[in-house]
Design an enzyme around this catalytic site. Structure first.
Site, PDB file in Angstrom:
ATOM      1  N   HIS A  34      67.099  -5.516  95.900  1.00 21.00           N
ATOM      2  CA  HIS A  34      68.022  -5.622  97.027  1.00 21.00           C
ATOM      3  C   HIS A  34      67.604  -6.816  97.881  1.00 21.00           C
ATOM      4  O   HIS A  34      66.645  -7.543  97.542  1.00 21.00           O
ATOM      5  CB  HIS A  34      68.021  -4.330  97.850  1.00 21.00           C
ATOM      6  N   HIS A  37      63.889  -7.514  98.708  1.00 21.37           N
ATOM      7  CA  HIS A  37      63.108  -8.218  97.691  1.00 21.37           C
ATOM      8  C   HIS A  37      63.390  -9.718  97.733  1.00 21.37           C
ATOM      9  O   HIS A  37      62.479 -10.542  97.612  1.00 21.37           O
ATOM     10  CB  HIS A  37      63.451  -7.683  96.295  1.00 21.37           C
ATOM     11  N   LYS A 151      57.367  -3.267 105.089  1.00 24.49           N
ATOM     12  CA  LYS A 151      57.833  -1.875 105.120  1.00 24.49           C
ATOM     13  C   LYS A 151      56.766  -0.955 104.538  1.00 24.49           C
ATOM     14  O   LYS A 151      56.515   0.124 105.046  1.00 24.49           O
ATOM     15  CB  LYS A 151      59.142  -1.716 104.345  1.00 24.49           C
ATOM     16  N   GLN A 155      50.388  -0.195 101.840  1.00 29.53           N
ATOM     17  CA  GLN A 155      50.228  -0.853 100.542  1.00 29.53           C
ATOM     18  C   GLN A 155      49.791  -2.302 100.727  1.00 29.53           C
ATOM     19  O   GLN A 155      48.905  -2.785 100.013  1.00 29.53           O
ATOM     20  CB  GLN A 155      51.548  -0.805  99.771  1.00 29.53           C
TER      21      GLN A 155
END
Length: 282
Positions: A34, A37, A151, A155
């Site tokens: 989307h 990315h 987001k 990570q």
């Protein structure tokens, strides 16, 4: 744009471009691409001679097998989307054996405790899976720079820690979260939301914005109480956790210290779809 469907094809491509002295930018994905990315590749294009994407749904980072089965796989549509941007030089679509030649098993990592906070408490083994696939992709692609969205802030922090501890020659860049008009963070999981759930889910970003307004004015216990009440009053979405954490250690805090930076994190369920978001507190 070249489509590289094996490790051997990738290695030949990397060797050819390394010989020409090209600087490589890389952003790995699990597909179902989307605009969020695409913002990674836009950032990479500005700083590199060559920009590479990858698409691989990594089984070892799913602690819920049903979630793995439901994850959207749209490789051919993803290739067309990447081609349309003009920012991608190649996409690597490895087979499972290209990433896991010795069987589907993740390595064990020590991320100095980052892996035990937030998502680590709710998704055991998740970050070992993330570390395993990202380290292997880094070793194969050999990027100078790699790009990840904020987001998934935990990570991002864990990948930075892995690069530091493994002494990998790649610089990690965080890219600001891209949002829908409602404020909902762009995510592949959004495609599983009904129109009504999508409308309801905007409460996540709205709440984080309010938390930023309350920051340093209202005590953390009071902020938590207000957030809980917001979700209790909102039907169709269930809060899994809300915390305010130190941006460096990711440890939850109960007091604001002037010399530290903080970020608010939310995980919530809209039906069966788990959504996460976060916001730096100014």
């Amino acid at each position: 744009m070249e489509v590289l469907r094996s490790k051997n094809a990738l290695c030949a491509y990397i060797e050819r471009n390394r010989e020409m002295g090209k600087k490589i930018g890389f952003a790995p994905t699990m597909g179902a691409l989307h605009e969020g990315h695409l913002s990674l590749y836009e950032a990479a294009r500005k700083e590199n001679d060559l920009v590479i994407s990858s698409i691989f749904v990594n089984p070892t980072q799913f602690n819920n097998s049903a979630d793995l089965q439901k994850y959207p796989r749209t490789v051919e549509a993803d290739i067309k989307l990447l081609e349309s941007t003009g920012n991608i030089d190649a996409v690597y679509i490895p087979k499972e054996q290209d990433i896991y030649p010795n069987g589907l098993k993740s390595e064990k990592y020590d991320f100095d405790g980052l892996e035990n906070e937030m998502e680590g408490k709710f998704r055991p083994g998740h970050f070992d899976g993330v570390g395993t696939v990202v380290e292997e992709l880094f070793r194969q692609v050999q990027p100078d720079n790699a790009y990840f969205g904020e987001k998934d802030y935990q990570q991002l922090a864990i990948i930075k820690k892995m690069v530091e501890k493994k002494n990998l020659p790649v610089k990690i860049h965080g890219v600001p979260t891209l949002r829908e008009d409602s404020g909902l963070a762009r995510s592949s999981r959004n495609e599983r939301l009904t129109p009504e759930q999508r409308k309801t889910a905007k409460i996540i970003h709205e709440t984080l914005t309010q938390v930023n307004d309350w920051f340093r004015v209202v005590s953390i216990p009071e902020i938590k109480d207000r957030v809980n009440k917001i979700f209790e009053k909102t039907s169709g979405i269930v809060l899994e956790y809300f915390i305010i954490a130190d941006e460096e250690t990711l440890k939850e805090t109960d007091f604001f210290y002037k010399d530290r930076n903080y970020r608010a994190f939310i995980a919530a369920f809209a039906g069966e779809v788990r959504l996460i978001d976060n916001k730096h507190l100014d």
